[in-house]
Design a protein around this motif. Structure first.
Motif, mmCIF file in Angstrom:
data_model
loop_
_atom_site.group_PDB
_atom_site.id
_atom_site.type_symbol
_atom_site.label_atom_id
_atom_site.label_comp_id
_atom_site.label_asym_id
_atom_site.label_seq_id
_atom_site.Cartn_x
_atom_site.Cartn_y
_atom_site.Cartn_z
ATOM 1 N N GLY A 50 -3.227 40.147 -51.231
ATOM 2 C CA GLY A 50 -2.114 40.297 -50.532
ATOM 3 C C GLY A 50 -0.796 39.317 -51.298
ATOM 4 O O GLY A 50 0.211 39.683 -51.431
ATOM 5 N N PRO A 54 1.218 42.578 -55.142
ATOM 6 C CA PRO A 54 2.374 43.294 -55.155
ATOM 7 C C PRO A 54 3.058 43.196 -56.428
ATOM 8 O O PRO A 54 4.020 44.174 -56.720
ATOM 9 C CB PRO A 54 3.217 42.549 -54.143
ATOM 10 C CG PRO A 54 2.311 41.980 -52.886
ATOM 11 C CD PRO A 54 1.087 41.405 -54.084
ATOM 12 N N PRO A 89 3.693 45.880 -45.204
ATOM 13 C CA PRO A 89 2.669 44.791 -44.719
ATOM 14 C C PRO A 89 2.941 44.592 -43.294
ATOM 15 O O PRO A 89 2.156 44.139 -42.605
ATOM 16 C CB PRO A 89 3.217 43.572 -45.498
ATOM 17 C CG PRO A 89 4.600 43.773 -46.040
ATOM 18 C CD PRO A 89 4.523 45.328 -46.334
ATOM 19 N N TRP A 116 1.023 39.096 -48.038
ATOM 20 C CA TRP A 116 1.869 40.247 -48.819
ATOM 21 C C TRP A 116 3.525 40.093 -48.015
ATOM 22 O O TRP A 116 4.075 39.972 -49.046
ATOM 23 C CB TRP A 116 1.582 41.700 -48.240
ATOM 24 C CG TRP A 116 2.143 42.903 -49.018
ATOM 25 C CD1 TRP A 116 3.220 42.904 -49.801
ATOM 26 C CD2 TRP A 116 1.616 44.250 -48.777
ATOM 27 N NE1 TRP A 116 3.187 44.057 -50.277
ATOM 28 C CE2 TRP A 116 2.524 45.007 -49.459
ATOM 29 C CE3 TRP A 116 0.608 45.004 -48.037
ATOM 30 C CZ2 TRP A 116 2.354 46.338 -49.607
ATOM 31 C CZ3 TRP A 116 0.545 46.196 -48.192
ATOM 32 C CH2 TRP A 116 1.401 46.967 -49.067
#
Length: 144
Positions: A50, A54, A89, A116
């Motif tokens: 997380g 990204p 998220p 995240w």
């Protein structure tokens, strides 16, 4: 208007907004680390995913001819913007909070969402936000 590729420029982030994002990011980062320590096991892996995943679009976005400094390849902008939007998220957090029977079942997915969200907030605190079609920060506009 496409949600993942915004076209309208925005104003640069203010000190107050960056401070707010930073405080939120610090809170969710601390909360995510707490969850990782509390539950251990796969929660460590999902927490790190997380926190880091990204930015995978960035690995592919800075390669290409003719890109200016800090410009992301327009091909990866929708992926970058999708992984840096707050809604995914939050949905992950909600899903694992509501759809699992025990805390131990929820912890890995919940921590993924928390970390995240922390990643997104820390990025915004440092001035990184959605990209426009050309691959520049949305507030920069298209210098071309």
């Amino acid at each position: 208007m496409n949600l993942l590729v915004p076209t309208k420029p925005t104003s640069p982030p203010t000190a107050a907004s960056r401070t707010g994002w930073g405080l939120g990011g610090a809170f969710f980062l601390a909360f995510g680390v707490f969850e990782m320590v509390e539950h251990g096991g796969t929660t460590w892996a999902t927490g790190l995913i997380g926190a880091l995943a990204p930015d995978i679009p960035l690995l592919f976005g800075f390669w290409g001819k003719g890109l200016a400094k800090s410009q992301l390849s327009p091909k990866v902008v929708p992926f970058y913007n999708a992984t840096h939007h707050w809604l995914p998220p939050v949905l992950v957090i909600a899903w694992f909070s509501l759809m699992t029977e025990t805390n131990d079942e929820a912890a890995p997915g919940f921590t993924l969402g928390v970390m995240w969200l922390a990643h997104i907030m820390v990025d915004r605190a440092f001035g990184y936000g959605p990209r426009n079609r050309a691959g520049f920060q949305r507030w920069q506009g298209d210098p071309a």
